[in-house]
Structure formats: structure tokens, C-alpha cells
Design an enzyme around this catalytic site. Structure first.
Site, PDB file in Angstrom:
ATOM      1  N   GLY A  61      57.124  28.699  46.018  1.00  0.00           N
ATOM      2  CA  GLY A  61      56.015  29.371  45.197  1.00  0.00           C
ATOM      3  C   GLY A  61      56.556  30.107  44.510  1.00  0.00           C
ATOM      4  N   HIS A 126      38.562  25.574  28.629  1.00  0.00           N
ATOM      5  CA  HIS A 126      38.371  25.056  27.287  1.00  0.00           C
ATOM      6  C   HIS A 126      40.351  25.139  26.560  1.00  0.00           C
ATOM      7  CE1 HIS A 126      36.668  27.332  24.252  1.00  0.00           C
ATOM      8  NE2 HIS A 126      35.974  27.993  25.166  1.00  0.00           N
ATOM      9  N   HIS A 135      52.263  30.141  38.105  1.00  0.00           N
ATOM     10  CA  HIS A 135      51.026  29.887  38.576  1.00  0.00           C
ATOM     11  C   HIS A 135      49.939  30.901  38.624  1.00  0.00           C
ATOM     12  CE1 HIS A 135      50.376  31.357  43.506  1.00  0.00           C
ATOM     13  NE2 HIS A 135      49.795  30.329  43.072  1.00  0.00           N
ATOM     14  N   ILE A 156      45.356  36.816  42.268  1.00  0.00           N
ATOM     15  CA  ILE A 156      44.710  35.872  42.919  1.00  0.00           C
ATOM     16  C   ILE A 156      43.071  36.850  43.169  1.00  0.00           C
ATOM     17  CG2 ILE A 156      44.709  37.430  44.857  1.00  0.00           C
ATOM     18  CD1 ILE A 156      43.585  35.105  46.960  1.00  0.00           C
TER      19      ILE A 156
HETATM   20  C1  LIG Z   1      47.983  31.043  48.389  1.00  0.00           C
HETATM   21  C2  LIG Z   1      48.301  32.466  47.775  1.00  0.00           C
HETATM   22  O1  LIG Z   1      49.037  32.992  48.815  1.00  0.00           O
HETATM   23  S1  LIG Z   1      48.613  31.900  45.797  1.00  0.00           S
HETATM   24  C3  LIG Z   1      49.537  34.210  45.979  1.00  0.00           C
HETATM   25  C4  LIG Z   1      48.213  35.969  45.547  1.00  0.00           C
HETATM   26  N1  LIG Z   1      49.028  36.529  45.854  1.00  0.00           N
HETATM   27  C5  LIG Z   1      48.822  37.388  44.819  1.00  0.00           C
HETATM   28  O2  LIG Z   1      47.650  36.640  44.321  1.00  0.00           O
HETATM   29  C6  LIG Z   1      49.141  38.511  44.831  1.00  0.00           C
HETATM   30  C7  LIG Z   1      49.315  39.558  43.450  1.00  0.00           C
HETATM   31  N2  LIG Z   1      49.521  40.410  43.487  1.00  0.00           N
HETATM   32  C8  LIG Z   1      49.550  42.113  43.341  1.00  0.00           C
HETATM   33  O3  LIG Z   1      48.434  42.025  43.083  1.00  0.00           O
HETATM   34  C9  LIG Z   1      50.134  42.853  43.888  1.00  0.00           C
HETATM   35  O4  LIG Z   1      49.674  43.736  44.161  1.00  0.00           O
HETATM   36  C10 LIG Z   1      51.164  43.525  42.198  1.00  0.00           C
HETATM   37  C11 LIG Z   1      52.283  42.635  42.157  1.00  0.00           C
HETATM   38  C12 LIG Z   1      50.052  43.369  41.396  1.00  0.00           C
HETATM   39  C13 LIG Z   1      51.671  44.692  42.321  1.00  0.00           C
HETATM   40  O5  LIG Z   1      52.448  44.879  44.165  1.00  0.00           O
HETATM   41  P1  LIG Z   1      53.756  46.078  43.617  1.00  0.00           P
HETATM   42  O6  LIG Z   1      54.728  45.722  42.975  1.00  0.00           O
HETATM   43  O7  LIG Z   1      54.627  45.576  45.373  1.00  0.00           O
HETATM   44  O8  LIG Z   1      53.460  47.063  43.106  1.00  0.00           O
HETATM   45  P2  LIG Z   1      52.297  48.623  44.176  1.00  0.00           P
HETATM   46  O9  LIG Z   1      51.701  47.173  45.890  1.00  0.00           O
HETATM   47  O10 LIG Z   1      53.645  48.975  44.733  1.00  0.00           O
HETATM   48  O11 LIG Z   1      51.139  48.991  43.872  1.00  0.00           O
HETATM   49  C14 LIG Z   1      51.539  49.595  42.001  1.00  0.00           C
HETATM   50  C15 LIG Z   1      50.767  50.511  42.488  1.00  0.00           C
HETATM   51  O12 LIG Z   1      49.091  49.634  41.535  1.00  0.00           O
HETATM   52  C16 LIG Z   1      48.182  49.177  42.586  1.00  0.00           C
HETATM   53  N3  LIG Z   1      47.988  48.155  42.781  1.00  0.00           N
HETATM   54  C17 LIG Z   1      48.976  46.578  42.924  1.00  0.00           C
HETATM   55  N4  LIG Z   1      48.195  46.022  42.880  1.00  0.00           N
HETATM   56  C18 LIG Z   1      46.909  46.043  42.721  1.00  0.00           C
HETATM   57  C19 LIG Z   1      45.996  45.948  42.361  1.00  0.00           C
HETATM   58  N5  LIG Z   1      46.030  44.275  42.230  1.00  0.00           N
HETATM   59  N6  LIG Z   1      44.441  46.389  41.713  1.00  0.00           N
HETATM   60  C20 LIG Z   1      44.537  46.899  41.278  1.00  0.00           C
HETATM   61  N7  LIG Z   1      45.647  48.280  41.913  1.00  0.00           N
HETATM   62  C21 LIG Z   1      46.900  47.292  42.680  1.00  0.00           C
HETATM   63  C22 LIG Z   1      48.800  50.192  43.794  1.00  0.00           C
HETATM   64  O13 LIG Z   1      47.432  50.390  44.681  1.00  0.00           O
HETATM   65  C23 LIG Z   1      49.757  50.898  43.112  1.00  0.00           C
HETATM   66  O14 LIG Z   1      48.904  52.540  42.703  1.00  0.00           O
HETATM   67  P3  LIG Z   1      49.505  53.697  42.562  1.00  0.00           P
HETATM   68  O15 LIG Z   1      50.937  53.610  42.068  1.00  0.00           O
HETATM   69  O16 LIG Z   1      48.202  54.392  42.548  1.00  0.00           O
HETATM   70  O17 LIG Z   1      49.102  54.054  44.769  1.00  0.00           O
END
Ligand SMILES: CC(=O)SCCNC(=O)CCNC(=O)[C@H](O)C(C)(C)COP(=O)(O)OP(=O)(O)OC[C@H]1O[C@@H](n2cnc3c(N)ncnc32)[C@H](O)[C@@H]1OP(=O)(O)O
Length: 201
Positions: A61, A126, A135, A156
Site C-alpha cells: 500500500g 476524462h 494512490h 478516501i
Molecule cells: C482501503 C484503504 O484503506 S485505502 C486508505 C484510505 N485512507 C485514507 O484516505 C487516509 C487519509 N488520511 C487522512 O485523512 C489523515 O487524517 C491525514 C493524512 C490527512 C492527516 O493525518 P496526520 O498527519 O496523522 O494528521 P493529524 O491526524 O495529526 O491531523 C492534523 C489536523 O488535521 C485535521 N485533519 C486530519 N485529517 C483530516 C481530514 N481528512 N479532514 C479534515 N481535517 C483533518 C485533524 O483534525 C487535525 O486538526 P487539529 O490540528 O485542529 O487537531
């Protein structure tokens, strides 16, 4: 066909291959043993042990790890895996090593790079250009003429409006709505998406 990596992502790829009538013959993973969904785990990968003429998919991944491994094993013949329910335009191009999961849509003239993941039910419209090792997570939606740089992760359920350019090794958080261009390495979250930090890779 063989897989490199025996984690959760590999399970999904095994089921894609089975659905496409090209079942995997083995999995290389030095950290696991036994089997995965009935497919034998054969231990540490050694290119010498890959049967002649067989192809491999990097079933890992992490975008960074897929890039590293593809560089280390440049002599290996890599393959793609495309779920039969994916709807891919005949004018789209899908790069070697890329996996396309169930119910993905890829529309006209989009070019997807090598070793990418187009995850379940994502929609890539498109004229998109998706860089190598990117990813696109489940249920993410990219409108027309979007550019996604190498290694970038679209989280996601994120959505990206038309004509946006997202740089390399960026992260778009889950559910983010991207309405302005995103620079390299930026981590963007929220609606509208804002930069909260930069990836260090
Ligand atoms: C099949 C599968 O599993 S495929 C995988 C799918 N996975 C994903 O899409 C995961 C995507 N990852 C995220 O959204 C994560 O939250 C990230 C990468 C954006 C940030 O993660 P981290 O670096 O650990 O940041 P952290 O959790 O410390 O958050 C930092 C700040 O951003 C905010 N924040 C984090 N993610 C989000 C989000 N998606 N939307 C809005 N705010 C967010 C947090 O609430 C935090 O705010 P604060 O400082 O006011 O408390």
C-alpha cells in the site's frame, strides 16, 4: 502471476486476480509465512526464484515502498491487475504494475502511470494524468483534466474539481474538497481544502 507483499492490500489484489481468471501462484513476503486466502507465502523474494516468464505485482500500500522496490527490481516483468467490474475507457492508458479495483471508472484519454493504485469505486474522469506510484483511495472522485503528481495519495472520499494540478508526494486527506492547485509534498484537508503541513520524504 506472483505478488510481493502479503498484507491487506494483497488480499484485495488476490481477489481481483481470481475474478479476472488469472489466479496468483504465490506471494513473496519475508515477514509472513503460511498462506493468504489460500495462496502460498514463499518467504523472502529472490528474483532468481521467480519462475521464468512469470510476472509480479507489488502488492504494497505504501507509495514510497512501491517506488523503492520497483527501482530495486527493475529487471522483473511487472503486471497490472484490473477488476472485471472496472469501467475503463478504450482511450485511457493504464501503466504497468497498476492495480484497478472493483467498480473503478477511468474516462476518455486519461493516462495512469506505473505502480499506481486505483482503489475501490474511485472515479477518474476524462483527460486526467496520474503520476507513477499515486494512490487514489476508495470513493475519491477526480473531475476532468486533473493532474496528480508522482507518489501522491488522494484520501478516501476526497473530490477534486476540474483542471486542478496536484504536485508530487502530496497527501489529500479523507473527504477533502480540492478547489485550488496543490504544491509538491503538501498535506491538504477540509472543505475547501487547505494546506496543514508538508510531507518530508
Ligand atoms: C482501503 C484503504 O484503506 S485505502 C486508505 C484510505 N485512507 C485514507 O484516505 C487516509 C487519509 N488520511 C487522512 O485523512 C489523515 O487524517 C491525514 C493524512 C490527512 C492527516 O493525518 P496526520 O498527519 O496523522 O494528521 P493529524 O491526524 O495529526 O491531523 C492534523 C489536523 O488535521 C485535521 N485533519 C486530519 N485529517 C483530516 C481530514 N481528512 N479532514 C479534515 N481535517 C483533518 C485533524 O483534525 C487535525 O486538526 P487539529 O490540528 O485542529 O487537531
Amino acid at each position: 502471476m506472483y505478488l510481493y507483499g502479503a498484507g491487506g492490500h494483497a488480499k484485495v489484489i488476490l481477489e481481483i486476480l481470481a475474478a479476472a481468471q488469472t489466479p496468483a501462484q504465490g506471494i513473496w513476503d519475508e515477514h509472513k509465512e503460511g498462506g493468504l486466502l489460500g495462496c502460498k507465502i514463499a518467504g523472502k523474494f529472490d528474483p532468481e526464484n521467480l519462475p521464468h516468464g512469470h510476472e509480479m505485482i507489488l502488492a504494497i500500500g505504501s507509495n514510497q515502498v512501491r517506488k523503492k522496490l520497483s527501482g530495486q527490481h527493475a529487471g522483473i516483468k511487472f503486471a497490472s491487475a484490473i477488476h472485471p467490474t472496472a469501467c475503463i475507457s478504450p482511450t485511457a492508458k493504464i501503466g504497468t504494475g497498476t492495480v484497478v479495483m472493483a467498480n473503478v471508472t477511468v474516462n476518455a484519454d486519461t493516462v495512469v502511470g506505473e505502480h499506481c493504485i486505483l482503489n475501490t469505486n474511485c472515479s477518474v474522469d476524462h483527460d486526467n494524468q496520474i503520476g507513477n506510484f499515486a494512490h487514489i483511495s476508495p470513493n475519491a472522485a477526480l473531475a476532468g483534466n486533473v493532474v496528480v503528481g508522482e507518489g501522491t495519495h488522494i484520501g478516501i472520499g476526497a473530490c477534486v474539481i476540474q483542471g486542478i494540478k496536484i504536485g508530487k508526494w502530496a497527501t489529500i486527506g479523507a473527504g477533502t474538497v480540492v478547489i485550488t492547485d496543490v504544491p509538491d509534498y503538501a498535506v491538504v484537508v477540509g472543505n475547501p481544502g487547505k494546506i496543514i503541513k508538508y510531507n518530508t520524504i
